[in-house]
Design a protein around this motif. Structure first.
Motif, PDB file in Angstrom:
ATOM      1  N   PRO A  88     130.501  67.363  -9.252  1.00  0.00           N
ATOM      2  CA  PRO A  88     131.691  66.963  -9.998  1.00  0.00           C
ATOM      3  C   PRO A  88     131.622  65.474 -10.329  1.00  0.00           C
ATOM      4  O   PRO A  88     130.976  64.706  -9.623  1.00  0.00           O
ATOM      5  N   THR A 139     136.503  65.145 -14.660  1.00  0.00           N
ATOM      6  CA  THR A 139     135.834  66.409 -14.350  1.00  0.00           C
ATOM      7  C   THR A 139     136.413  67.521 -15.220  1.00  0.00           C
ATOM      8  O   THR A 139     135.688  68.335 -15.790  1.00  0.00           O
ATOM      9  N   THR A 171     130.749  72.047  -7.348  1.00  0.00           N
ATOM     10  CA  THR A 171     130.823  72.170  -8.810  1.00  0.00           C
ATOM     11  C   THR A 171     131.312  73.574  -9.176  1.00  0.00           C
ATOM     12  O   THR A 171     132.122  73.736 -10.100  1.00  0.00           O
TER      13      THR A 171
END
Ligand SMILES: Nc1ncnc2c1ncn2[C@@H]1O[C@H](COP(=O)(O)OP(=O)(O)O)[C@@H](O)[C@H]1O
Ligand SMILES: O=C(OP(=O)(O)O)[C@H](O)COP(=O)(O)O
Length: 196
Positions: free
Chosen positions: A118, A131, A155
C-alpha cells in the motif's frame, strides 16, 4: 490575517537571523518565533522549518506570566527542518495529492501492473487517500483492458477494504511468491498439486 484558533496549527517558517544560541524564525505573522538552535550546522539562515504554533503573540500570557517572556514573539515548538515536504526526524505515513496524481498517471498509461505494498499506512483513515486514489486508477485501467495483479497480504486487504477484488485481474496474499510465479519459477505447492 484570519484570527482563528492557532493552538497546535502546523506552519512553515524561514530562519532569518541567529543570535548567540537563539534562532529567529519568520512565520509570516506579526512576530517571529524565537527558540534555541538545535544544531548550528543544519539550522542555517534561509532554511525552512516546520513549527507547531501555540500562540502568534504572547501579550495575553505576559500579563500573568510566571516565567520570563517577551510579548514580541510567537510561541511554538520547532519540529524540524523541512525539505521538499519531508521533515527530518518525523515519519511520513501518507502521500499527498500530487504524488497520488503522478502515480495514477503512470498507472493509467500501463498495460500490465503488478502492485505490492500500500502507498501509505492505509489502515488509518486520514492516511488512506493516496492508496484509494491509486486503487481507483488500477480499477479504471482494468476496465479498459490492462492486466492488473495485486499481491501481498496488506495490499490484498486494500482490495477488500475498497471492494475491488472483482474489479482487478488477480489478487493474491502472496507477494514474493507472486513475483516468483511471474519469473516462471516452479512453486513447490503448485507443483505438488499439479502432479496429484
Ligand atoms: N510510509 C509508511 N510508513 C510506515 N508504514 C507504512 C508506510 N506505508 C505503508 N506502510 C505499512 O506497510 C504495511 C504494508 O507493507 P507490506 O507488509 O510490505 O505489504 P504487503 O503485505 O501487501 O506485502 C501496511 O501495514 C502499511 O500500514
Ligand atoms: O504480505 C505478505 O508478506 P509481507 O507483508 O511481508 O510483504 C505475504 O503474505 C507474504 O507472501 P510471500 O510468502 O508470497 O512473500
Amino acid at each position: 490575517m484570519q484570527l482563528a484558533d492557532f493552538k497546535g496549527r502546523l506552519v512553515l517558517g524561514e530562519i532569518y537571523h541567529r543570535h548567540a544560541d537563539d534562532l529567529y524564525i519568520d512565520i509570516g505573522l506579526k512576530f517571529p518565533m524565537i527558540c534555541k538552535i538545535p544544531d548550528r550546522k543544519k539550522y542555517v539562515i534561509g532554511a525552512t522549518v516546520l513549527i507547531k504554533l501555540f500562540n502568534p503573540e504572547l501579550s495575553e500570557p505576559f500579563l500573568g506570566a510566571k516565567k520570563e517572556i517577551t510579548i514580541l514573539e510567537a510561541d511554538g515548538q520547532l519540529l524540524g527542518l523541512y525539505d521538499r515536504g519531508v521533515v527530518e526526524g518525523i515519519k511520513g505515513l501518507d502521500v499527498g495529492l500530487e504524488t497520488t496524481k503522478q502515480f495514477s498517471e503512470v498507472v493509467r498509461r500501463a498495460k500490465t501492473i503488478v502492485w505490492n505494498r500500500p502507498m501509505e499506512v492505509f489502515e488509518v483513515e486520514n492516511f488512506a487517500n493516496g492508496t484509494k486514489g491509486l486503487m481507483d486508477a488500477v480499477v479504471d485501467v482494468t476496465k479498459t483492458g490492462a492486466t492488473t495483479i495485486i499481491g501481498g497480504g496488506d495490499t490484498a486487504t486494500c482490495c477488500v477494504k475498497y471492494d475491488t477484488e472483482d474489479k482487478v485481474s488477480h489478487v493474491s496474499t502472496g507477494c514474493g511468491t507472486s513475483l516468483e510465479l511471474v519469473e516462471s519459477r516452479i512453486l513447490p505447492g503448485v507443483d505438488t498439486l499439479t502432479s496429484v
